[in-house]
Design an enzyme around this catalytic site. Structure first.
Site, PDB file in Angstrom:
ATOM      1  N   LYS A  13      78.722-120.456  41.821  1.00 39.27           N
ATOM      2  CA  LYS A  13      78.528-120.262  40.376  1.00 39.27           C
ATOM      3  C   LYS A  13      77.394-119.262  40.107  1.00 39.27           C
ATOM      4  O   LYS A  13      77.555-118.342  39.317  1.00 39.27           O
ATOM      5  CB  LYS A  13      78.181-121.597  39.691  1.00 39.27           C
ATOM      6  CG  LYS A  13      79.233-122.677  39.864  1.00 39.27           C
ATOM      7  CD  LYS A  13      78.886-123.945  39.062  1.00 39.27           C
ATOM      8  CE  LYS A  13      77.641-124.653  39.548  1.00 39.27           C
ATOM      9  NZ  LYS A  13      77.751-125.283  40.878  1.00 39.27           N
ATOM     10  N   ARG A  87      76.980-130.891  32.979  1.00 41.83           N
ATOM     11  CA  ARG A  87      77.305-131.625  34.199  1.00 41.83           C
ATOM     12  C   ARG A  87      77.745-133.055  33.907  1.00 41.83           C
ATOM     13  O   ARG A  87      78.085-133.783  34.827  1.00 41.83           O
ATOM     14  CB  ARG A  87      76.082-131.682  35.103  1.00 41.83           C
ATOM     15  CG  ARG A  87      76.085-130.639  36.244  1.00 41.83           C
ATOM     16  CD  ARG A  87      74.738-130.787  36.908  1.00 41.83           C
ATOM     17  NE  ARG A  87      74.652-130.362  38.271  1.00 41.83           N
ATOM     18  CZ  ARG A  87      74.141-129.198  38.669  1.00 41.83           C
ATOM     19  NH1 ARG A  87      73.807-128.283  37.813  1.00 41.83           N
ATOM     20  NH2 ARG A  87      74.005-128.957  39.964  1.00 41.83           N
ATOM     21  N   ARG A 126      72.736-121.030  53.316  1.00 44.66           N
ATOM     22  CA  ARG A 126      71.769-120.549  52.322  1.00 44.66           C
ATOM     23  C   ARG A 126      70.351-120.933  52.758  1.00 44.66           C
ATOM     24  O   ARG A 126      69.422-120.143  52.657  1.00 44.66           O
ATOM     25  CB  ARG A 126      72.103-121.161  50.961  1.00 44.66           C
ATOM     26  CG  ARG A 126      71.138-120.824  49.855  1.00 44.66           C
ATOM     27  CD  ARG A 126      71.741-121.055  48.490  1.00 44.66           C
ATOM     28  NE  ARG A 126      71.721-122.460  48.092  1.00 44.66           N
ATOM     29  CZ  ARG A 126      72.331-122.937  47.001  1.00 44.66           C
ATOM     30  NH1 ARG A 126      73.030-122.132  46.230  1.00 44.66           N
ATOM     31  NH2 ARG A 126      72.263-124.213  46.702  1.00 44.66           N
ATOM     32  N   ARG A 138      65.185-124.249  49.244  1.00 43.04           N
ATOM     33  CA  ARG A 138      65.328-125.293  48.217  1.00 43.04           C
ATOM     34  C   ARG A 138      65.217-126.671  48.862  1.00 43.04           C
ATOM     35  O   ARG A 138      65.880-126.945  49.852  1.00 43.04           O
ATOM     36  CB  ARG A 138      66.688-125.162  47.532  1.00 43.04           C
ATOM     37  CG  ARG A 138      66.709-124.149  46.423  1.00 43.04           C
ATOM     38  CD  ARG A 138      68.082-123.999  45.826  1.00 43.04           C
ATOM     39  NE  ARG A 138      68.643-125.248  45.303  1.00 43.04           N
ATOM     40  CZ  ARG A 138      69.648-125.296  44.453  1.00 43.04           C
ATOM     41  NH1 ARG A 138      70.210-124.173  44.019  1.00 43.04           N
ATOM     42  NH2 ARG A 138      70.118-126.450  44.040  1.00 43.04           N
ATOM     43  N   ARG A 149      74.408-134.818  45.963  1.00 47.43           N
ATOM     44  CA  ARG A 149      74.818-133.844  44.938  1.00 47.43           C
ATOM     45  C   ARG A 149      76.333-133.790  44.805  1.00 47.43           C
ATOM     46  O   ARG A 149      76.864-133.668  43.702  1.00 47.43           O
ATOM     47  CB  ARG A 149      74.261-132.455  45.290  1.00 47.43           C
ATOM     48  CG  ARG A 149      72.767-132.350  44.996  1.00 47.43           C
ATOM     49  CD  ARG A 149      72.109-131.276  45.822  1.00 47.43           C
ATOM     50  NE  ARG A 149      72.431-129.925  45.417  1.00 47.43           N
ATOM     51  CZ  ARG A 149      72.241-128.849  46.186  1.00 47.43           C
ATOM     52  NH1 ARG A 149      71.724-128.985  47.403  1.00 47.43           N
ATOM     53  NH2 ARG A 149      72.543-127.654  45.746  1.00 47.43           N
TER      54      ARG A 149
END
Ligand code: AMP
Length: 191
Positions: A13, A87, A126, A138, A149
């Site tokens: 996204k 969300r 990532r 992160r 998540r």
């Protein structure tokens, strides 16, 4: 044009939102980025959400709706890309009401479809890339948080697919391809 990019963590996204900002001059509204910024700048709210975010759970609707409300009151050139918001169904209702209050409409919700194996690979990748480049990783880009998540996505966010379908606003793109191919599919949806 105002659009939502909908999809699980790692669906791409943010990557696609940045493309749309560059190519169409749209404004990216990522609640994840806003929350991370609040943490970095050490605001009271940032401190309050840190633990929830690191665990992989969703922060309260009230907080993220407040963040979006502030942004909608600001400059609106090129239209908004909602990235990682809404969300929950409550957030989706709130977004509808906020847009209406600003005489705006939602044009399309684009669901980026991917499979869970690819998500894990992308998120782990990532984190590795950031580490190799000496950039901060992160805190929620680890396998345990990712599991939380993903569960949050399926339980709380996936119902939005039906919600926007019922409103006649849902479009689906295959998020598994190369970045350029996905971008081309999104372009075709936006016309
Ligand atoms: P993201 O960068 O979109 O993956 O978001 C990172 C984290 O921020 C999420 O795992 C949540 O803890 C929090 N977050 C971001 N957007 C929202 C939202 N719309 N509602 C609730 N929590 C959010």
């Amino acid at each position: 044009m105002n659009i939502i990019l909908l999809g699980p963590p790692g669906a791409g996204k943010g990557t696609q939102a940045k493309r749309l900002v560059e190519e169409r001059g749209m404004t990216q509204l990522s609640t994840g980025d806003m929350l991370r910024e609040a943490r970095t700048s050490g605001t009271e709210m940032g401190k309050r959400v840190a633990e929830v975010m690191d665990r992989g759970d969703l922060v309260t609707d009230e907080i993220v709706i407040g963040l979006i409300e502030e942004k909608l009151a600001g400059p609106q050139g090129g239209g908004f890309i909602f990235d990682g918001f809404p969300r929950t169904l409550a957030q989706a209702d709130a977004l509808g009401a906020l847009l209406e209050a600003h005489d705006q409409v939602l044009d399309v919700a684009i669901e980026m479809q991917v499979n869970d194996d690819v998500l894990v690979e992308r998120i782990v990748g990532r984190a590795e890339e950031a580490r190799a480049a000496g950039q901060p990783v992160r805190a929620d880009d680890n396998e345990e948080s990712l599991r939380v998540r993903l569960l949050a996505y399926y339980k709380q966010t996936a119902p939005l697919i039906g919600y926007y379908h019922a409103k006649g606003l849902l479009q689906v793109v295959d998020g598994l391809g190369e970045i350029d191919a996905v971008a081309a599919d999104i372009k075709a949806v936006l016309g």
